[in-house]
Write a protein that holds these residues in place. Structure first.
Motif, mmCIF file in Angstrom:
data_model
loop_
_atom_site.group_PDB
_atom_site.id
_atom_site.type_symbol
_atom_site.label_atom_id
_atom_site.label_comp_id
_atom_site.label_asym_id
_atom_site.label_seq_id
_atom_site.Cartn_x
_atom_site.Cartn_y
_atom_site.Cartn_z
ATOM 1 N N GLU A 155 32.430 28.842 20.470
ATOM 2 C CA GLU A 155 33.444 28.836 21.531
ATOM 3 C C GLU A 155 34.752 29.479 21.062
ATOM 4 O O GLU A 155 35.303 29.144 20.005
ATOM 5 C CB GLU A 155 33.708 27.397 21.985
ATOM 6 N N GLY A 156 35.242 30.419 21.854
ATOM 7 C CA GLY A 156 36.510 31.064 21.531
ATOM 8 C C GLY A 156 36.367 32.274 20.637
ATOM 9 O O GLY A 156 37.271 33.091 20.539
ATOM 10 N N SER A 157 35.208 32.403 19.966
ATOM 11 C CA SER A 157 35.039 33.511 19.019
ATOM 12 C C SER A 157 34.364 34.724 19.642
ATOM 13 O O SER A 157 34.583 35.851 19.220
ATOM 14 C CB SER A 157 34.199 33.070 17.823
ATOM 15 N N ARG A 201 37.075 36.717 36.953
ATOM 16 C CA ARG A 201 36.910 35.366 36.423
ATOM 17 C C ARG A 201 37.090 35.369 34.893
ATOM 18 O O ARG A 201 36.524 36.198 34.192
ATOM 19 C CB ARG A 201 35.528 34.831 36.785
ATOM 20 N N GLU A 202 37.900 34.441 34.424
ATOM 21 C CA GLU A 202 38.144 34.354 32.976
ATOM 22 C C GLU A 202 37.261 33.269 32.386
ATOM 23 O O GLU A 202 37.131 32.196 32.953
ATOM 24 C CB GLU A 202 39.618 34.041 32.718
ATOM 25 N N TYR A 203 36.672 33.579 31.243
ATOM 26 C CA TYR A 203 35.760 32.638 30.607
ATOM 27 C C TYR A 203 36.385 32.046 29.356
ATOM 28 O O TYR A 203 36.701 32.781 28.420
ATOM 29 C CB TYR A 203 34.436 33.323 30.271
ATOM 30 N N GLU A 204 36.543 30.732 29.385
ATOM 31 C CA GLU A 204 37.150 30.048 28.248
ATOM 32 C C GLU A 204 36.363 30.280 26.965
ATOM 33 O O GLU A 204 36.928 30.486 25.905
ATOM 34 C CB GLU A 204 37.184 28.556 28.529
ATOM 35 N N TYR A 205 35.037 30.251 27.108
ATOM 36 C CA TYR A 205 34.186 30.418 25.930
ATOM 37 C C TYR A 205 34.479 31.751 25.240
ATOM 38 O O TYR A 205 34.405 31.871 24.026
ATOM 39 C CB TYR A 205 32.714 30.346 26.332
ATOM 40 N N PHE A 206 34.788 32.742 26.061
ATOM 41 C CA PHE A 206 35.056 34.079 25.522
ATOM 42 C C PHE A 206 36.559 34.318 25.355
ATOM 43 O O PHE A 206 37.050 35.434 25.538
ATOM 44 C CB PHE A 206 34.421 35.143 26.417
ATOM 45 N N GLY A 207 37.265 33.264 25.008
ATOM 46 C CA GLY A 207 38.696 33.382 24.739
ATOM 47 C C GLY A 207 39.485 33.860 25.937
ATOM 48 O O GLY A 207 40.496 34.545 25.793
ATOM 49 N N GLY A 208 39.012 33.534 27.145
ATOM 50 C CA GLY A 208 39.725 33.929 28.356
ATOM 51 C C GLY A 208 39.427 35.350 28.795
ATOM 52 O O GLY A 208 40.023 35.854 29.746
ATOM 53 N N GLN A 209 38.475 36.007 28.122
ATOM 54 C CA GLN A 209 38.140 37.391 28.497
ATOM 55 C C GLN A 209 37.462 37.433 29.867
ATOM 56 O O GLN A 209 36.692 36.535 30.226
ATOM 57 C CB GLN A 209 37.202 38.010 27.452
ATOM 58 N N GLN A 210 37.782 38.487 30.628
ATOM 59 C CA GLN A 210 37.119 38.687 31.924
ATOM 60 C C GLN A 210 35.834 39.475 31.659
ATOM 61 O O GLN A 210 35.768 40.678 31.899
ATOM 62 C CB GLN A 210 38.048 39.432 32.881
ATOM 63 N N ILE A 211 34.844 38.769 31.166
ATOM 64 C CA ILE A 211 33.644 39.464 30.670
ATOM 65 C C ILE A 211 32.887 40.199 31.760
ATOM 66 O O ILE A 211 32.192 41.165 31.498
ATOM 67 C CB ILE A 211 32.686 38.498 29.949
#
Lengths: 440, 310
Positions: free
Chosen positions: A289-291, A364-374
Motif C-alpha cells: 500500500e502506498g508504494s 478517481r484517486e486510489y489510496e493504494y497507489f499513493g493517490g495516483q489517478q491510475i
C-alpha cells in the motif's frame, strides 16, 4: 429496453441499425421479445466467478419485480469451463448466462454452443460502445455476436516506486530501458528482480500481441499456428531469452504464495499486467500500500503507445438455455446498462468506452497507489490495443501445454525459440486431431 | 479385499450359505438387491461407460465418430503416456520400499513394548494420515519454497545453498517425501494391528528357547505379518500408479517441472479437462487400470505363494 441509459442512443450505433433500437431510443411503448420476458419475470441462472456480479444481480432484481437471478460460482477458470463443457455435452443443467473469458470464446463458437445475440438486437453495440479488443473477441471475425463484454484487461506497467527510488532506477519507457533497469536491479541488490516469470502463457501471448505478432489465425476450420516464423513472436523470444540466461527474472510462478510475498516485500519491482490487477493488489498485497504506481507499458520504439489485452470476460448465453430472453436483459444490464456503475464502484475495469472516458472514472484517486489517478494510464492503454490479434479456437488447451514446451526454456532445457517450436508442433497435432485444417 | 477371499471361500459357513441359495430361495437375492443395485450403478456402470467412451473420438470439428480400438493404438505409441508410466514406476520402485520399511520399523518399535509413551508415538506417526492430501501437499509446498519457505529460511540462517526441491531434477523425490510422510503412519497401523494378534505363547516359547529379539522378529513377527505386508504393498502400488493429488497441487508452484503428463492420472485429467479429449482419456485410464490390476495381482500371487511355503 428501458434499462438502457440515454447515452447508448446518442451513439452512432442507434442510427446504424434496426428500427428496434430506434424505437427503444424513442421511448415508445413498443416492446421487444426480451422486454416481454422482463415484464413476465422469472428466474435465470448465472454461472460466473466475477465477484462484482453479486451487486449487479441484486440491483437487477431490485429494478425488475418478479425476476430472480440465481448467481452460482461453479469454479474459477478451468473448473468453471469443465462444468460448463459438461453441461453443454449433457445438454441439461445449463445456466442461462455463463461468464466466458475472451480467449475461450472461439472454441465454444466452433462447437456451436453459444447463442448468436444478434437475434436479440445486440448489433446495436457494434460501434462505439465497447473498446475494440473485447468487441473483436466476442464477434469472432464478424460472424455474429456471442457475448456481451463485461470487463477488459489492457496492460500497463505496475511498479513499486519505493524500490525504484531506493536503487535509483528510472521507470522504463522502452523495452531496451526495461532490460537496462532489470540489470541495474540485479547489480544493486541480490534479492531484487524487475519481475518474476516461470513461463505464463497468458503473459507471453500478451507480450507477443503488443509486439504486433499474430501467431494464431483461424478462418472457418482453417487454423494457422505460426510461432516459429511470426515476427512479433520472434522479437519477443529474442528479447526475453537473455532475461532467462542472465537470471534477470525471479524464478517464481505467478499467483503463488511466494509471488504475493515477493510483491509485498519489494523483491519484485514491477509487473506488466492487466488493468484488473489493482483490486488484486489491494486485497492480496496489503504491504505494498502506498508504494505501487502505474505507468504506460514499455514500448519497442520510443514514442509509440501500442498495448495489448490480458484476460477479461464476457457474458454469454449457452445454446439451449431455457430463459434466453431474460438472460439477454440481464447481460445488457451488467455489460452496458446500470449494472456497469455497480461494478465500477466495486472496483472492476469496464469495457465500455463511455465509462472508460467518464471524468468520474478517469479522475478517481486510489489510496493504494499513493493517490495516483491510475485509470488515466489504464484507459489510455485500453484505447491503444494493437489490432489484428486472434486467439486459437482451442486456446484453453494451448495454455495447458505451454509449460510442457515453452516452459522448459525456463529450466534451461531448451531455448525459448525451441520451446515455441515444440509448442507449435503440439498445437498443430492437437488441431489436426480435432478436425481442423492446419496450414503448413 | 480380494486378498482375503480365498480364506473366506474356505469358510464352511460360507459354503453352507451357498448351498441354501442353490436351493431356490429368491429371498437371498432380495436381500442382496440394494447392494447389487448400488454396486452396478456406481462400480460396474462407470467402467462400462468408460470402455464405451474409449471407442469413440469426439472432435471440435466433425463431432463424435466410432474409431474402434484406435485410441488404444494411439496410447500404445504415446511417448507422454509411457514417460508418465515410467516415472510412476520409478517412484514405486524407490518410494514404496522405503515407506514400508519405515512403517515396519515404527510398528516393531511400538510392538516391542520398550518404547516409553508408545501411544503418543503411535498417534503422532499416524496423524499425517489424518491430514487431507491436498492440505498436506500445500503445507509441504510452502516448506519447499527456496525464497520464503522453510528451505529458504534454512538457506538464510545457515548461509547454505540447498538445492531447490521443486526443480525438475528433484521434484519426484520431493513428492516421494510428501507421500512417505503421509502414509508411513497408515501402514504402521496395519503392521501393528497384525503384530498384536500374534499369540503370546509363541513369544514365551521363544524366550524359553533363549531366542534374541532379532530372532523373534525374523522368525515369529515377520512371518506372521506377511499377509499384512502383501496388503500394504498392494495398496501402495495402486497408490503410486494413481499418483495425482500431490503433483497436481505442486504444479502451480513448479509448472515447468511437473508437466501435464507427469503421471498417467494427471495426463488423463489434462486430456479430458484441458483438451476435451474425453475418449482418449478414457482409453488411457483403462490401460492404466489394467496395468495396475496385473501388477497388483502378480504381487498378490507371489505373496500368497510364499505364505503357503512358510
Amino acid at each position: 429496453m428501458k434499462q438502457l441509459t440515454g447515452r447508448t442512443c446518442t451513439g452512432t450505433a442507434a442510427f446504424a441499425i434496426s428500427a428496434l433500437a430506434l424505437s427503444a431510443c424513442g421511448g415508445s411503448e413498443e416492446t421487444t421479445e426480451t422486454d416481454a420476458a422482463l415484464e413476465e419475470g422469472g428466474t435465470i441462472t448465472v454461472w460466473a466467478w466475477e465477484p462484482t456480479l453479486e451487486q449487479v444481480a441484486e440491483a437487477f432484481e431490485a429494478e425488475n419485480e418478479g425476476v430472480t437471478v440465481d448467481l452460482v460460482n461453479v469454479g474459477t477458470g478451468d473448473e468453471h469451463y469443465t462444468n460448463l463443457q459438461n453441461a453443454m455435452r449433457a445438454g441439461s443443467g445449463l445456466p442461462d448466462v455463463a461468464q466466458v473469458e475472451y480467449f475461450a470464446i472461439p472454441q465454444y463458437i466452433l462447437g456451436e454452443s453459444l447463442m448468436d445475440l444478434s437475434e436479440f438486437g445486440a448489433d446495436e453495440y457494434a460501434e462505439d460502445t465497447f473498446t475494440d479488443g473485447p468487441w473483436g473477441s466476442v464477434t469472432f471475425g464478424g460472424e455474429g455476436i456471442y457475448g456481451i463484454p463485461m470487463d477488459s484487461g489492457p496492460i500497463a506497467l505496475f511498479y513499486n516506486e519505493d524500490v525504484f527510488d531506493e536503487h535509483g532506477v528510472e521507470v522504463p519507457e522502452t523495452w531496451e530501458e526495461y532490460e537496462e533497469a532489470a540489470r541495474q536491479f540485479r547489480e544493486a541488490d541480490d534479492d531484487v528482480y524487475i519481475t518474476s516469470d516461470q513461463g505464463d502463457a497468458g503473459q507471453v501471448t500478451t507480450m507477443v500481441w503488443q509486439a504486433g505478432g499474430t501467431p494464431f489465425s483461424t478462418e472457418g476450420t482453417d487454423v494457422t499456428v505460426n510461432l516459429t516464423e511470426d515476427e512479433g513472436t520472434a522479437q519477443w523470444a529474442e528479447y526475453w531469452q537473455p532475461f532467462i540466461d542472465d537470471e534477470l527474472i525471479m524464478p517464481v510462478a505467478g499467483w503463488t504464495d511466494e509471488w504475493y510475498q515477493a510483491l509485498g516485500d519489494g523483491s519484485i519491482a514491477s509487473l506488466t499486467i492487466g488493468a484488473w490487477m489493482p483490486a488484486n493488489l489491494e486485497s492480496a498485497v496489503p504491504d505494498g500500500e502506498g508504494s505501487w504506481r502505474v505507468a504506460p507499458l514499455p514500448q519497442w520504439e520510443a514514442g509509440d503507445s501500442q498495448t495489448a489485452e490480458q484476460g477479461g470476460s464476457s457474458l454469454a448465453i449457452p445454446e439451449g438455455a431455457e430463459n434466453a430472453e431474460l438472460a439477454y436483459e440481464f447481460m445488457e444490464f451488467a455489460g452496458v446498462g446500470d449494472g456497469v456503475q455497480e461494478r465500477l464502484d466495486a472496483g472492476a475495469f469496464p469495457a465500455t468506452l463511455e465509462d472508460l472516458q467518464s471524468d468520474d472514472f478517469i479522475n478517481r484517486e486510489y489510496e493504494y497507489f499513493g493517490g495516483q489517478q491510475i485509470n488515466q494510464v489504464l484507459s489510455e492503454s485500453a484505447q491503444n490495443v494493437a489490432e489484428g490479434w486472434e486467439y486459437l479456437p482451442f486456446q484453453g488447451y494451448a495454455h495447458s501445454v505451454f509449460n510442457d514446451t515453452v516452459g522448459q526454456a525456463y529450466e534451461g532445457q531448451a531455448t525459448l525459440e525451441e520451446g515455441l517450436s515444440d509448442w507449435e508442433d503440439d498445437l498443430e497435432a492437437y488441431g489436426r486431431d480435432q478436425g481442423f485444417d492446419i496450414a503448413e | 479385499m480380494t486378498v482375503v477371499s480365498p480364506a473366506v471361500a474356505a469358510d464352511p459357513a460360507v459354503r453352507r450359505r451357498r448351498r441354501a441359495g442353490a436351493a431356490g430361495s429368491s429371498t437371498g437375492w432380495a436381500f442382496l438387491a440394494p447392494f447389487m443395485i448400488v454396486f452396478l450403478l456406481v462400480f460396474i456402470a462407470p467402467i462400462i461407460y468408460a470402455i464405451y467412451l474409449s471407442l469413440f473420438r469426439d472432435q471440435l470439428i466433425g463431432g463424435s465418430v466410432f474409431v474402434g480400438l484406435d485410441n488404444y493404438l494411439v496410447a500404445a505409441q504415446d511417448g507422454n503416456f509411457w514417460a508418465g508410466l515410467t516415472r510412476v514406476s520409478l517412484f514405486l520402485a524407490v518410494q514404496v520400499p522405503i515407506m514400508l520399511f519405515l512403517s515396519l520399523l515404527a510398528a516393531l518399535a511400538l510392538d516391542s513394548g520398550r518404547l516409553y509413551g508408545s501411544s503418543f508415538f503411535r498417534l503422532s506417526i499416524f496423524l499425517p494420515y489424518a491430514v487431507p492430501a491436498v492440505v498436506a501437499t500445500l503445507m509441504w509446498g510452502f516448506m519447499y519454497g527456496t525464497r520464503f519457505g522453510l528451505v529458504g529460511n534454512i538457506n538464510d540462517s545457515l548461509g547454505v545453498n540447498l538445492p531447490d526441491p521443486l526443480s525438475p531434477d528433484l521434484i519426484l523425490a520431493s513428492i516421494a517425501n510428501i507421500v512417505t510422510w503421509e502414509f508411513v503412519g497408515y501402514n504402521m497401523i496395519i503392521f501393528y494391528a497384525a503384530l498384536r494378534v500374534i499369540s503370546p505363547s509363541l513369544y514365551e516359547a521363544a524366550a524359553i528357547d533363549g531366542a534374541s529379539q532379532l530372532r523373534v522378529i525374523a522368525h515369529i513377527k515377520l512371518p506372521a505379518i506377511r499377509g499384512a505386508m502383501v496388503v500394504a504393498a498392494i495398496f501402495s502400488i495402486i497408490g503410486s500408479f494413481q499418483l495425482f493429488n500431490e503433483p497436481s497441487i505442486l504444479q502451480t508452484l513448479a509448472p515447468n517441472a511437473i508437466t501435464s503428463s507427469f503421471t498417467p492420472n494427471l495426463y488423463a485429467y489434462s486430456l479430458s479437462f484441458s483438451g476435451g479429449q474425453y475418449n482418449y482419456a478414457a482409453a488411457v485410464a483403462i490401460i492404466m487400470g489394467v496395468i495396475t490390476m496385473i501388477i497388483a495381482y502378480a504381487v498378490q500371487l507371489r505373496g500368497i505363494r510364499k505364505d503357503g511355503q512358510s
